[in-house]
Design a protein around this motif. Structure first.
Motif, mmCIF file in Angstrom:
data_model
loop_
_atom_site.group_PDB
_atom_site.id
_atom_site.type_symbol
_atom_site.label_atom_id
_atom_site.label_comp_id
_atom_site.label_asym_id
_atom_site.label_seq_id
_atom_site.Cartn_x
_atom_site.Cartn_y
_atom_site.Cartn_z
ATOM 1 N N MET A 1 0.758 -0.747 -0.136
ATOM 2 C CA MET A 1 0.491 -0.229 -0.017
ATOM 3 C C MET A 1 0.592 0.904 -0.033
ATOM 4 S SD MET A 1 -2.694 1.453 2.935
ATOM 5 C CE MET A 1 -3.758 0.508 2.872
ATOM 6 N N PRO A 2 0.376 2.321 -0.954
ATOM 7 C CA PRO A 2 1.469 2.878 -0.959
ATOM 8 C C PRO A 2 1.654 4.670 -0.055
ATOM 9 C CG PRO A 2 -0.049 3.178 -2.797
ATOM 10 C CD PRO A 2 -0.433 1.992 -1.849
ATOM 11 N N LEU A 3 1.879 4.799 0.944
ATOM 12 C CA LEU A 3 2.439 5.423 2.150
ATOM 13 C C LEU A 3 2.969 6.759 1.798
ATOM 14 C CD1 LEU A 3 2.338 3.876 5.804
ATOM 15 C CD2 LEU A 3 4.125 5.887 5.109
ATOM 16 N N ALA A 4 2.759 7.464 2.274
ATOM 17 C CA ALA A 4 3.379 9.300 2.088
ATOM 18 C C ALA A 4 3.423 9.866 4.134
ATOM 19 C CB ALA A 4 3.407 9.794 0.821
ATOM 20 N N ILE A 5 4.550 10.620 4.258
ATOM 21 C CA ILE A 5 4.255 11.243 5.002
ATOM 22 C C ILE A 5 4.014 12.743 5.231
ATOM 23 C CG2 ILE A 5 5.491 11.582 7.673
ATOM 24 C CD1 ILE A 5 6.587 8.930 7.569
ATOM 25 N N HIS A 6 3.959 13.306 5.391
ATOM 26 C CA HIS A 6 3.671 15.175 5.419
ATOM 27 C C HIS A 6 3.698 15.719 7.014
ATOM 28 C CE1 HIS A 6 2.359 14.490 0.638
ATOM 29 N NE2 HIS A 6 1.471 13.468 1.960
ATOM 30 N N ARG A 7 4.748 16.616 7.064
ATOM 31 C CA ARG A 7 4.768 17.447 7.456
ATOM 32 C C ARG A 7 4.139 18.656 7.853
ATOM 33 N NH1 ARG A 7 10.274 16.953 11.799
ATOM 34 N NH2 ARG A 7 9.118 15.146 12.260
ATOM 35 N N VAL A 8 3.257 18.627 8.161
ATOM 36 C CA VAL A 8 3.120 20.478 8.578
ATOM 37 C C VAL A 8 3.028 21.139 10.081
ATOM 38 C CG1 VAL A 8 1.512 19.441 7.021
ATOM 39 C CG2 VAL A 8 0.650 19.780 8.901
ATOM 40 N N THR A 9 2.810 22.165 9.861
ATOM 41 C CA THR A 9 2.645 22.884 11.538
ATOM 42 C C THR A 9 1.406 23.741 11.911
ATOM 43 O OG1 THR A 9 3.364 25.136 9.712
ATOM 44 C CG2 THR A 9 4.817 23.714 11.113
ATOM 45 N N GLN A 10 0.349 24.357 10.509
ATOM 46 C CA GLN A 10 -1.091 24.050 9.971
ATOM 47 C C GLN A 10 -2.327 23.121 9.734
ATOM 48 O OE1 GLN A 10 -1.949 27.842 8.507
ATOM 49 N NE2 GLN A 10 0.383 27.670 8.268
ATOM 50 N N LEU A 11 -3.198 23.152 10.350
ATOM 51 C CA LEU A 11 -4.537 22.372 10.301
ATOM 52 C C LEU A 11 -5.518 23.547 9.733
ATOM 53 C CD1 LEU A 11 -4.203 19.860 12.857
ATOM 54 C CD2 LEU A 11 -2.958 19.234 10.430
ATOM 55 N N ASP A 12 -5.530 22.533 8.561
ATOM 56 C CA ASP A 12 -7.635 23.798 8.328
ATOM 57 C C ASP A 12 -8.264 22.823 7.850
ATOM 58 O OD1 ASP A 12 -9.177 25.582 7.403
ATOM 59 O OD2 ASP A 12 -7.777 26.110 5.162
ATOM 60 N N LEU A 13 -8.756 22.133 8.731
ATOM 61 C CA LEU A 13 -10.092 21.118 8.374
ATOM 62 C C LEU A 13 -10.925 21.543 8.872
ATOM 63 C CD1 LEU A 13 -7.817 18.700 10.566
ATOM 64 C CD2 LEU A 13 -7.718 19.220 7.634
#
Length: 232
Positions: A1-13
């Motif tokens: 299964m493809p997997l990716a990790i994204h590091r962010v400082t903001q969540l706009d949900l």
């Protein structure tokens, strides 16, 4: 299964009104399936939860649209292999880390929907996590950590960033929570807290220091996160 990790400082949900076709078209099947699951685990409750669509990652922000549905639909969708690929389960996780670098995880108790699975305190967000039409993942993480381990915000220091681990229809929004004690002491503290609870969500506490500590019951998004931490 493809997997990716994204590091962010903001969540706009953002959370809006949207009708999930899967939950409508498969309603009878979903209800029948949930009834069977509940017969085996009477503590399962078909409450309201929030799922996501339209995930977008930029340099420092995770954007998505959330909508409200019921837990029965989430459970069926998950157990039936995620038949609607346009929807994801995006939840916060608190990665408890001792001052010796060890991570501490919990094993879900037998009466829960994820019995036997080993991961960080977490939970699919629900309407109580909404603040002004936005999904409050930091608040959700703090609540789940306290409910599952007895630890409060006074017990840890939260990192500034989030590691969003994308694995198929799952997005684990993980924040490291640094605790000023070694991993074994942290495990003992949590176990002491659990001993006072009549029906704890966790049945065991595990300390992870290296990949050799992994167990088959750990989801891939958790092991990938830990590997990334140890390799950085």
């Amino acid at each position: 299964m493809p997997l990716a990790i994204h590091r962010v400082t903001q969540l706009d949900l953002k959370c809006g009104t949207w009708t999930w076709p899967f939950a409508v078209e498969r309603r009878a099947d979903i209800d029948a399936y949930f009834a069977r699951q509940q017969a085996g685990k009477p503590e399962l409750w078909n409450g309201r939860i929030l799922l996501g669509r339209n995930a977008v990652f930029t340099a420092d922000c995770f954007n998505a649209d959330y909508f409200e549905t019921d837990f029965a639909s989430l459970l069926a969708w998950r157990d039936w292999g995620f038949p609607d690929s346009g929807v994801f389960n995006g939840f916060g996780m608190g990665a408890l880390r001792g001052n010796d670098g060890a991570f501490v995880l919990g094993e879900m108790a037998g009466h829960t929907a994820n019995a036997g699975r080993i991961y960080f305190p977490s939970g699919t967000p629900d309407p109580d996590d909404l603040r002004g039409g936005m999904v409050d993942i930091p608040g959700s993480v703090a609540r789940e950590v306290e409910e599952e381990t007895g630890l409060t915000a006074a017990d840890y220091r939260a990192a500034e960033h989030w590691d969003c681990v994308v694995s198929g229809a799952t997005i684990a929004i993980i924040r490291i929570l640094n605790v000023d004690m070694p991993g074994e002491a942290l495990r003992a503290k949590i176990e002491s807290n659990l001993a006072t609870h009549p029906s704890p969500e966790l049945s065991a506490i595990h300390v992870m220091r290296k990949p050799e500590d992994f167990a088959p019951a750990m989801p891939r998004f958790v092991t990938a996160f830990l590997e990334a931490q140890w390799n950085s």
